[in-house]
Design a protein around this motif. Structure first.
Motif, PDB file in Angstrom:
ATOM      1  N   VAL A   1       1.109   4.088  -3.101  1.00 41.25           N
ATOM      2  CA  VAL A   1       0.802   5.502  -2.869  1.00 41.25           C
ATOM      3  C   VAL A   1       1.985   6.385  -3.268  1.00 41.25           C
ATOM      4  O   VAL A   1       1.820   7.405  -3.960  1.00 41.25           O
ATOM      5  CB  VAL A   1       0.400   5.741  -1.400  1.00 41.25           C
ATOM      6  CG1 VAL A   1       0.359   7.226  -1.071  1.00 41.25           C
ATOM      7  CG2 VAL A   1      -0.939   5.093  -1.108  1.00 41.25           C
TER       8      VAL A   1
ATOM      9  N   ALA B   1       2.250   6.449  -7.062  1.00 42.70           N
ATOM     10  CA  ALA B   1       1.238   7.326  -7.661  1.00 42.70           C
ATOM     11  C   ALA B   1       1.619   8.795  -7.487  1.00 42.70           C
ATOM     12  O   ALA B   1       1.448   9.598  -8.419  1.00 42.70           O
ATOM     13  CB  ALA B   1      -0.130   7.052  -7.041  1.00 42.70           C
ATOM     14  N   ALA B   2       2.155   9.158  -6.330  1.00 44.07           N
ATOM     15  CA  ALA B   2       2.594  10.538  -6.105  1.00 44.07           C
ATOM     16  C   ALA B   2       3.752  10.903  -7.031  1.00 44.07           C
ATOM     17  O   ALA B   2       3.797  12.021  -7.573  1.00 44.07           O
ATOM     18  CB  ALA B   2       2.999  10.730  -4.648  1.00 44.07           C
TER      19      ALA B   2
ATOM     20  N   GLY C   1       0.813  -1.219   0.000  1.00 43.54           N
ATOM     21  CA  GLY C   1       0.000   0.000   0.000  1.00 43.54           C
ATOM     22  C   GLY C   1       0.841   1.260   0.000  1.00 43.54           C
ATOM     23  O   GLY C   1       0.584   2.203  -0.769  1.00 43.54           O
ATOM     24  N   ILE C   2       1.878   1.289   0.834  1.00 42.36           N
ATOM     25  CA  ILE C   2       2.768   2.453   0.908  1.00 42.36           C
ATOM     26  C   ILE C   2       3.486   2.652  -0.418  1.00 42.36           C
ATOM     27  O   ILE C   2       3.589   3.769  -0.931  1.00 42.36           O
ATOM     28  CB  ILE C   2       3.786   2.274   2.056  1.00 42.36           C
ATOM     29  CG1 ILE C   2       3.058   2.178   3.395  1.00 42.36           C
ATOM     30  CG2 ILE C   2       4.818   3.374   2.066  1.00 42.36           C
ATOM     31  CD1 ILE C   2       3.938   1.691   4.529  1.00 42.36           C
TER      32      ILE C   2
END
Length: 186
Positions: free
Chosen positions: A152, A155-156, A148-149
């Motif tokens: 994210v 995506a950033a 998950g990290i």
């Protein structure tokens, strides 16, 4: 063995995220804007990370399959070959004696040279993962918390690079061949 693959895929994705963050840092801190070939290399770096993310995301069900590993490694190898082609082309553009190269060197090498090294290492790492795939047993391993990290942050990084390219190109369809300013803010 499945946990080892997950660890390798996670580390691989984070290496590419750190390389992209370093290139982004050079752009924002030093002020060296990426040329069109640099942007192609950044896209290839993101696609290499996407190969590792493919492995991690498809593991969400708790089982890592050989098919997911092979597909992720295939994505990474194709992306690394595209990136190595762009980096090699940029190196050849600046190979003449006395040519200062494009951008500021980092640890004695230009960013496109570092990218070529990273892409070659990616092909080797993916090849090693594919060589060991016969030993992978499709067993239920449970959730892998770094996924998950990693997704994210990825995506950033993609969003930041997209905004950067839009700011650099302005309202034009092409990036300037030798960028010196953000055309969107001009």
């Amino acid at each position: 063995m499945a946990r080892l693959y997950l660890l390798a895929a996670t580390l691989n994705a984070w290496v590419f995220l750190l390389v992209l963050a370093g290139a982004f840092g050079v752009q924002l801190i030093v002020g060296d804007l990426p040329c069109p070939l640099c942007v192609v290399q950044r896209i290839a770096l993101m696609l290499c990370a996407l190969g590792s993310l493919h492995i991690l995301i498809n593991h969400r069900g708790g089982t890592l399959t050989r098919s997911h590993v092979a597909t992720g490694c295939g994505i990474a190898i194709v992306a690394a070959l595209i990136g190595a082609t762009a980096a090699g082309r940029q190196m050849l553009l600046h190979i003449m004696p006395g040519d200062q190269g494009f951008g500021s060197p980092v640890l004695g090498l230009h960013l496109y040279t570092w990218c070529l090294i990273v892409f070659i290492c990616q092909v080797a790492a993916s090849g090693l993962m594919l060589l060991a795939i016969a030993r992978l047993k499709e067993e239920r391993t449970g959730p892998w918390w770094p996924t998950g990290i990693t997704v994210v942050i990825f995506a950033a990084m993609v969003g930041g690079n997209l905004l950067s390219v839009i700011a650099e190109a302005g309202l034009n369809w092409e990036l300037p061949p030798d960028p010196v300013e953000y055309l969107l803010f001009k």
